[in-house]
Design an enzyme around this catalytic site. Structure first.
Site, PDB file in Angstrom:
ATOM      1  CG  HIS A   1      10.349 -10.225  -8.436  1.00 14.76           C
ATOM      2  ND1 HIS A   1       9.230  -9.489  -8.763  1.00 14.76           N
ATOM      3  CD2 HIS A   1      11.398  -9.517  -8.915  1.00 14.76           C
ATOM      4  CE1 HIS A   1       9.602  -8.383  -9.401  1.00 14.76           C
ATOM      5  NE2 HIS A   1      10.923  -8.384  -9.503  1.00 14.76           N
TER       6      HIS A   1
ATOM      7  CB  ALA B   1       6.266  -1.234 -10.226  1.00 18.29           C
TER       8      ALA B   1
ATOM      9  CG  HIS C   1      -0.038   0.125  -7.598  1.00 10.45           C
ATOM     10  ND1 HIS C   1       0.519   0.071  -6.337  1.00 10.45           N
ATOM     11  CD2 HIS C   1       0.570  -0.854  -8.310  1.00 10.45           C
ATOM     12  CE1 HIS C   1       1.425  -0.898  -6.282  1.00 10.45           C
ATOM     13  NE2 HIS C   1       1.477  -1.477  -7.471  1.00 10.45           N
TER      14      HIS C   1
ATOM     15  CG  HIS D   1       2.349 -13.624 -10.651  1.00  7.41           C
ATOM     16  ND1 HIS D   1       3.672 -13.836 -10.335  1.00  7.41           N
ATOM     17  CD2 HIS D   1       2.059 -12.388 -10.186  1.00  7.41           C
ATOM     18  CE1 HIS D   1       4.157 -12.774  -9.721  1.00  7.41           C
ATOM     19  NE2 HIS D   1       3.184 -11.872  -9.621  1.00  7.41           N
TER      20      HIS D   1
ATOM     21  CG  HIS E   1       6.775 -11.361 -13.125  1.00  8.74           C
ATOM     22  ND1 HIS E   1       8.121 -11.325 -12.896  1.00  8.74           N
ATOM     23  CD2 HIS E   1       6.200 -11.087 -11.931  1.00  8.74           C
ATOM     24  CE1 HIS E   1       8.359 -11.041 -11.641  1.00  8.74           C
ATOM     25  NE2 HIS E   1       7.194 -10.899 -11.025  1.00  8.74           N
TER      26      HIS E   1
ATOM     27  CG  ASN F   1       3.155  -8.172  -3.082  1.00 10.78           C
ATOM     28  OD1 ASN F   1       2.074  -8.723  -3.292  1.00 10.78           O
ATOM     29  ND2 ASN F   1       3.649  -7.249  -3.895  1.00 10.78           N
TER      30      ASN F   1
ATOM     31  CE  LYS G   1       7.243 -13.603  -6.377  1.00  6.91           C
ATOM     32  NZ  LYS G   1       6.268 -12.840  -7.098  1.00  6.91           N
TER      33      LYS G   1
ATOM     34  CG  LEU H   1       9.518  -2.914 -11.063  1.00 15.92           C
ATOM     35  CD1 LEU H   1       9.836  -2.598  -9.609  1.00 15.92           C
ATOM     36  CD2 LEU H   1      10.743  -2.696 -11.952  1.00 15.92           C
TER      37      LEU H   1
ATOM     38  CG  HIS I   1       0.179  -8.602  -7.109  1.00 14.21           C
ATOM     39  ND1 HIS I   1       1.081  -8.741  -6.081  1.00 14.21           N
ATOM     40  CD2 HIS I   1       0.867  -8.882  -8.247  1.00 14.21           C
ATOM     41  CE1 HIS I   1       2.264  -9.080  -6.564  1.00 14.21           C
ATOM     42  NE2 HIS I   1       2.164  -9.174  -7.884  1.00 14.21           N
ATOM     43  CG  LEU I   2      -6.788 -11.269  -5.558  1.00 20.46           C
ATOM     44  CD1 LEU I   2      -7.506 -12.432  -4.872  1.00 20.46           C
ATOM     45  CD2 LEU I   2      -7.734 -10.584  -6.542  1.00 20.46           C
ATOM     46  NE  ARG I   3      -2.015  -4.219  -4.956  1.00 24.03           N
ATOM     47  CZ  ARG I   3      -0.803  -4.492  -5.393  1.00 24.03           C
ATOM     48  NH1 ARG I   3      -0.055  -5.413  -4.790  1.00 24.03           N
ATOM     49  NH2 ARG I   3      -0.306  -3.857  -6.426  1.00 24.03           N
TER      50      ARG I   3
ATOM     51  CG  ASP J   1       2.930  -9.276 -11.901  1.00 27.78           C
ATOM     52  OD1 ASP J   1       2.498  -9.270 -10.734  1.00 27.78           O
ATOM     53  OD2 ASP J   1       3.994  -8.741 -12.235  1.00 27.78           O
TER      54      ASP J   1
HETATM   55  O1  DOR Z   1       4.856  -4.406 -11.216  1.00 23.00           O
HETATM   56  C1  DOR Z   1       4.789  -5.071 -10.197  1.00 23.00           C
HETATM   57  N1  DOR Z   1       3.833  -4.843  -9.264  1.00 23.00           N
HETATM   58  N2  DOR Z   1       5.716  -6.006  -9.988  1.00 23.00           N
HETATM   59  C2  DOR Z   1       5.785  -6.675  -8.833  1.00 23.00           C
HETATM   60  O2  DOR Z   1       6.657  -7.506  -8.709  1.00 23.00           O
HETATM   61  C3  DOR Z   1       4.875  -6.366  -7.713  1.00 23.00           C
HETATM   62  C4  DOR Z   1       3.639  -5.752  -8.194  1.00 23.00           C
HETATM   63  C5  DOR Z   1       2.814  -5.136  -7.097  1.00 23.00           C
HETATM   64  O3  DOR Z   1       2.602  -5.767  -6.069  1.00 23.00           O
HETATM   65  O4  DOR Z   1       2.345  -4.009  -7.287  1.00 23.00           O
HETATM   66 ZN    ZN Z   2       3.639  -9.916  -9.125  1.00 16.84          ZN
END
Ligand code: DOR
Ligand code: ZN
Length: 351
Positions: free
Chosen positions: A137, A264, A252, A14, A175, A42, A100, A220, A16-18, A248
């Site tokens: 999620h 988050a 940011h 799990h 998560h 996302n 997802k 989150l 997030h690479l953006r 996860d």
């Molecule tokens: O904390 C989080 N950040 N929870 C998520 O479900 C998404 C993630 C994000 O993409 O920043």
């Molecule tokens: Zn996530």
């Protein structure tokens, strides 16, 4: 006391690479430790089709450090309109490994998510048919539910009915943060797994308020009480193959977290395996780390286990205060400035 820990190369189930500069900034951290990762969809706009996933996958491959064999395992973002045909295309692609479910409004870039699962029955049926896993999620979005109770409410209101309607659907409860979710996954019938983050193993909700408000611990689902952290530790170190590693890691930029309405997400890709080793060692369960990090996720996703290795050595070192991020911005890793007891030392093969 073990001073060196060599594991089969782990995977991150799990992540997030953006995209763009942010992707280029963070990908080397993951590629240094993990052979593969399940890539969250996302983005803005979200990765809703196999064609979009193919293009995103190529951008990730292009951003890999020279010589890296890191393999992105792509996912599709489920919407109210995802067609059964799109699921079949995804399955046939060979590079989409899951779909997802973000309940609309649950978290970062989830506005295009599912408003009512009843609208997704065609897609879910196709997933059940072709064996495509659903990553979930698991938070109820009803604003009247206390933010700390959203995972439990989701189990009762969504997860149980979903799995009753689609008993052969393969589901990953992403998560997990509560004893309720850990026990649900342990006891449920059928093909159900769960990922657990390093931060939910290491911290309870006090970390959000230690000496003041601490935005870099805000994610989150939010950190929970100590009894829940203890249940997650028990689950992760149990050797039960239903529980496996998913960081996860969610980058940011610093100014978007240290803000009126901060984002988050915890950035843990930098030191993920060191954080997990710390959590497992505190539970006196370092011998259980390899199954959790390197075997059980691959088995669940029906992919081969990796053959390379990753070595950690006991060596105290400080987590950097910040890292360079996209467009001259900064990225603050979880627990910046604190010290870690383990350090990754050897890169052998990355497969
Ligand atoms: O904390 C989080 N950040 N929870 C998520 O479900 C998404 C993630 C994000 O993409 O920043
Ligand atoms: Zn996530």
């Amino acid at each position: 006391m073990t001073d060196t820990l060599t594991l089969t190369r782990p995977d991150d189930w799990h992540l997030h690479l953006r995209d763009g500069d942010a992707l280029r900034a963070v990908l080397p951290d993951t590629a240094r430790q993990f052979a593969r990762a399940i890539i969250m969809p996302n983005l803005r706009p979200p990765v809703t089709t196999t064609d979009l996933a193919a293009a995103y996958r190529q951008r990730i491959l292009d951003a890999r450090p020279p010589g890296s064999g890191f393999e992105p395992l792509m996912t599709l973002y489920l919407t109210d309109n995802t067609a059964a045909d799109e699921i079949r295309r995804a399955q046939d692609s060979g590079f989409v490994h899951a779909v997802k479910l973000y309940p609309a409004g649950a978290t970062t870039n989830s506005d295009a998510g599912v408003t009512d699962l009843a609208r997704c029955h065609g897609a879910l049926e196709a997933m059940q048919d072709v064996g495509m896993p659903l990553c979930v999620h698991g938070e109820e979005t009803d604003p009247s539910i206390d933010v700390f109770d959203r995972e439990k409410a989701f189990i009762d209101r969504v997860m149980i009915p979903l799995r009753r309607d689609f008993p052969a659907l393969r589901v990953i409860f992403e998560h997990i943060t509560t004893r309720d979710a850990a026990h649900y996954v342990r006891d449920a019938e059928g093909d159900v797994g769960a990922t657990i983050t390093a931060h939910h193993l290491l911290y309870n909700r006090n970390a959000l308020f230690t000496g003041g408000i601490r935005p870099h611990w805000y994610c989150l689902p939010v950190l929970k009480r100590e009894i829940h952290r203890e249940a997650l530790i028990a689950a992760a170190t149990s050797g039960n193959p239903r529980y496996f590693l998913g960081t996860d890691s969610a980058p940011h930029a610093r100014h978007t977290k240290e803000a009126d309405c901060g984002c988050a997400g915890c950035y843990t890709a930098l030191h993920a395996m060191e954080l997990y080793a710390t959590a497992f060692e505190r539970a006196d369960a370092l011998d259980k780390l390899e199954g959790f990090a390197s075997f059980f996720g691959a088995d669940f996703y029906r992919l081969p286990r990796n053959t390379g290795t990753l070595t950690l050595r006991r060596e105290t070192h400080a987590i950097p205060g910040s890292l360079p991020y996209a467009e001259g911005q900064q990225l603050v890793p979880l627990a910046a400035g604190e010290s870690l007891a383990w350090r990754q030392v050897a890169d052998t093969t990355s497969s």
